[in-house]
Write an enzyme that holds these catalytic residues in place. Sequence first.
Site, PDB file in Angstrom:
ATOM      1  N   PHE A  11       0.819  -1.208   0.000  1.00  0.00           N
ATOM      2  CA  PHE A  11       0.000   0.000   0.000  1.00  0.00           C
ATOM      3  C   PHE A  11       0.858   1.265   0.000  1.00  0.00           C
ATOM      4  O   PHE A  11       0.532   2.237  -0.691  1.00  0.00           O
ATOM      5  CB  PHE A  11      -1.024  -0.052   1.140  1.00  0.00           C
ATOM      6  CG  PHE A  11      -0.744   0.790   2.344  1.00  0.00           C
ATOM      7  CD1 PHE A  11      -1.319   2.033   2.482  1.00  0.00           C
ATOM      8  CD2 PHE A  11       0.064   0.314   3.375  1.00  0.00           C
ATOM      9  CE1 PHE A  11      -1.099   2.799   3.612  1.00  0.00           C
ATOM     10  CE2 PHE A  11       0.289   1.075   4.504  1.00  0.00           C
ATOM     11  CZ  PHE A  11      -0.285   2.330   4.629  1.00  0.00           C
ATOM     12  N   ASP A  31       8.130  -6.768  -6.698  1.00  0.00           N
ATOM     13  CA  ASP A  31       7.418  -7.254  -5.515  1.00  0.00           C
ATOM     14  C   ASP A  31       7.274  -8.763  -5.654  1.00  0.00           C
ATOM     15  O   ASP A  31       7.040  -9.273  -6.748  1.00  0.00           O
ATOM     16  CB  ASP A  31       6.032  -6.600  -5.421  1.00  0.00           C
ATOM     17  CG  ASP A  31       5.454  -6.640  -4.016  1.00  0.00           C
ATOM     18  OD1 ASP A  31       5.237  -7.756  -3.496  1.00  0.00           O
ATOM     19  OD2 ASP A  31       5.205  -5.563  -3.441  1.00  0.00           O
ATOM     20  N   ASP A  32       7.413  -9.486  -4.520  1.00  0.00           N
ATOM     21  CA  ASP A  32       7.222 -10.936  -4.594  1.00  0.00           C
ATOM     22  C   ASP A  32       5.759 -11.323  -4.406  1.00  0.00           C
ATOM     23  O   ASP A  32       5.421 -12.508  -4.479  1.00  0.00           O
ATOM     24  CB  ASP A  32       8.113 -11.661  -3.577  1.00  0.00           C
ATOM     25  CG  ASP A  32       7.737 -11.376  -2.129  1.00  0.00           C
ATOM     26  OD1 ASP A  32       6.771 -10.626  -1.873  1.00  0.00           O
ATOM     27  OD2 ASP A  32       8.425 -11.905  -1.229  1.00  0.00           O
ATOM     28  N   ILE A  57      13.633  -9.726  -3.070  1.00  0.00           N
ATOM     29  CA  ILE A  57      14.848  -8.932  -2.843  1.00  0.00           C
ATOM     30  C   ILE A  57      15.987  -9.761  -2.264  1.00  0.00           C
ATOM     31  O   ILE A  57      17.138  -9.330  -2.300  1.00  0.00           O
ATOM     32  CB  ILE A  57      14.580  -7.723  -1.927  1.00  0.00           C
ATOM     33  CG1 ILE A  57      14.061  -8.163  -0.556  1.00  0.00           C
ATOM     34  CG2 ILE A  57      13.639  -6.737  -2.599  1.00  0.00           C
ATOM     35  CD1 ILE A  57      14.037  -7.065   0.482  1.00  0.00           C
ATOM     36  N   ALA A  79       9.841  -5.252   2.576  1.00  0.00           N
ATOM     37  CA  ALA A  79      10.265  -5.584   3.944  1.00  0.00           C
ATOM     38  C   ALA A  79       9.257  -6.507   4.613  1.00  0.00           C
ATOM     39  O   ALA A  79       8.107  -6.619   4.175  1.00  0.00           O
ATOM     40  CB  ALA A  79      10.412  -4.312   4.781  1.00  0.00           C
ATOM     41  N   TYR A 146      12.537  -6.536  14.741  1.00  0.00           N
ATOM     42  CA  TYR A 146      12.163  -5.675  13.619  1.00  0.00           C
ATOM     43  C   TYR A 146      12.913  -4.344  13.677  1.00  0.00           C
ATOM     44  O   TYR A 146      13.503  -3.895  12.684  1.00  0.00           O
ATOM     45  CB  TYR A 146      10.654  -5.431  13.633  1.00  0.00           C
ATOM     46  CG  TYR A 146      10.193  -4.379  12.663  1.00  0.00           C
ATOM     47  CD1 TYR A 146      10.068  -4.673  11.305  1.00  0.00           C
ATOM     48  CD2 TYR A 146       9.876  -3.090  13.087  1.00  0.00           C
ATOM     49  CE1 TYR A 146       9.651  -3.706  10.395  1.00  0.00           C
ATOM     50  CE2 TYR A 146       9.456  -2.119  12.190  1.00  0.00           C
ATOM     51  CZ  TYR A 146       9.341  -2.436  10.852  1.00  0.00           C
ATOM     52  OH  TYR A 146       8.931  -1.472   9.963  1.00  0.00           O
ATOM     53  N   LYS A 204     -10.904  -5.156  18.586  1.00  0.00           N
ATOM     54  CA  LYS A 204     -10.147  -5.496  19.782  1.00  0.00           C
ATOM     55  C   LYS A 204      -8.968  -4.539  19.941  1.00  0.00           C
ATOM     56  O   LYS A 204      -8.246  -4.274  18.978  1.00  0.00           O
ATOM     57  CB  LYS A 204      -9.643  -6.942  19.686  1.00  0.00           C
ATOM     58  CG  LYS A 204      -8.928  -7.448  20.920  1.00  0.00           C
ATOM     59  CD  LYS A 204      -8.477  -8.897  20.725  1.00  0.00           C
ATOM     60  CE  LYS A 204      -9.659  -9.839  20.600  1.00  0.00           C
ATOM     61  NZ  LYS A 204      -9.222 -11.255  20.534  1.00  0.00           N
ATOM     62  N   ARG A 213       0.602   6.341  19.140  1.00  0.00           N
ATOM     63  CA  ARG A 213       1.417   6.287  17.934  1.00  0.00           C
ATOM     64  C   ARG A 213       1.315   7.621  17.198  1.00  0.00           C
ATOM     65  O   ARG A 213       0.422   8.421  17.437  1.00  0.00           O
ATOM     66  CB  ARG A 213       0.938   5.147  17.001  1.00  0.00           C
ATOM     67  CG  ARG A 213       1.114   3.744  17.578  1.00  0.00           C
ATOM     68  CD  ARG A 213       2.562   3.351  17.635  1.00  0.00           C
ATOM     69  NE  ARG A 213       2.758   1.990  18.109  1.00  0.00           N
ATOM     70  CZ  ARG A 213       2.970   1.650  19.370  1.00  0.00           C
ATOM     71  NH1 ARG A 213       3.000   2.586  20.308  1.00  0.00           N
ATOM     72  NH2 ARG A 213       3.165   0.388  19.712  1.00  0.00           N
TER      73      ARG A 213
END
Length: 322
Positions: A11, A31-32, A57, A79, A146, A204, A213
């Site tokens: 996206f 892109d895979d 990649i 990623a 990450y 949830k 955030r």
Amino acid sequence: MRILVTGAAGFIGSTVVDRMLADGHSVVGLDDLSSGRMENLAQAGSDARFSFEKGDITATGLTDFVARVRPDVVAHLAAQIDVRVSVADPLRDARLNVLGTINVLEAARLAGASKVIHTSSGGSIYGTPAVLPVSEAVAPSPESPYAAGKAAGELYLNVYRATYGLASTALALGNVFGPRQDPHGEAGVVAIFGTALLEGRPTKIFGDGTTSRDYVYVADVADAFARCVPAEAANGLRLNIGTAVETTVRDLHSRVARLVGVPDDPQFAAPRPGELQHIALDVALAQQAIGWRPQVSLDAGLGHTIDWIRGRLSSTATAASV
């Protein structure tokens, strides 16, 4: 210029593709399709300046592919994007986010590219900052695999710039939201809340709802990538790309519920490991270095996103009834 966009069917990646084409560049998407969707590239696919290659990649053939493409600039967005996945399988995360990034850098170097624009994570690399909003002057302090992988990617950018002269900019993104975000994965709380509430399903919240955030709209993120295309633009810098505003997940749910027009009544569950409690990004350096600042407010962006989700659900229902 010719721009190679990795993760082009995601996206964010597809929005970057559209912006690069709008700016007059020719674009090659890679892109895979493990999480990206070709439907995200429907607009780009009608442009003769766009081409697409399905590929990984981490593959050994990446160097040959990039050599054929001969991009001027690589926008690296491919990623593994979920903190929880990295906690459950840190080796997979490192293979994609560390080794994959090195593979992209090496392929770009050998193909003679002038620059790599790398996607870092402002939402995770700083750990738990003492002061918010956090600036780029604060050293990374990863608290998840990450985040460690994203910080490692930045280190390799520095190495390739110092050793090989490959210009680079790292964009440390906040929590990006907007149209095309996948509501079925484990990342993308706006898409998850919006889709569930529009479908009449329960939502949830993990934790007590006070986790906060910095939510930044996807078109603003694409604008940051576009401004970094010139090799000299913010070369060698990490730029925070966010809004400097904290929004709690409870407040976010209320805003989405209000837009959908349904009761604001989420369920609550235990917090999940590896996730930070609070983050907001100081974006003064991005304004100074590339003239960037967020243009789309949270409520306006949420409105655009809910409209897009509503349209997608309507299209799916219509197709299913035919």
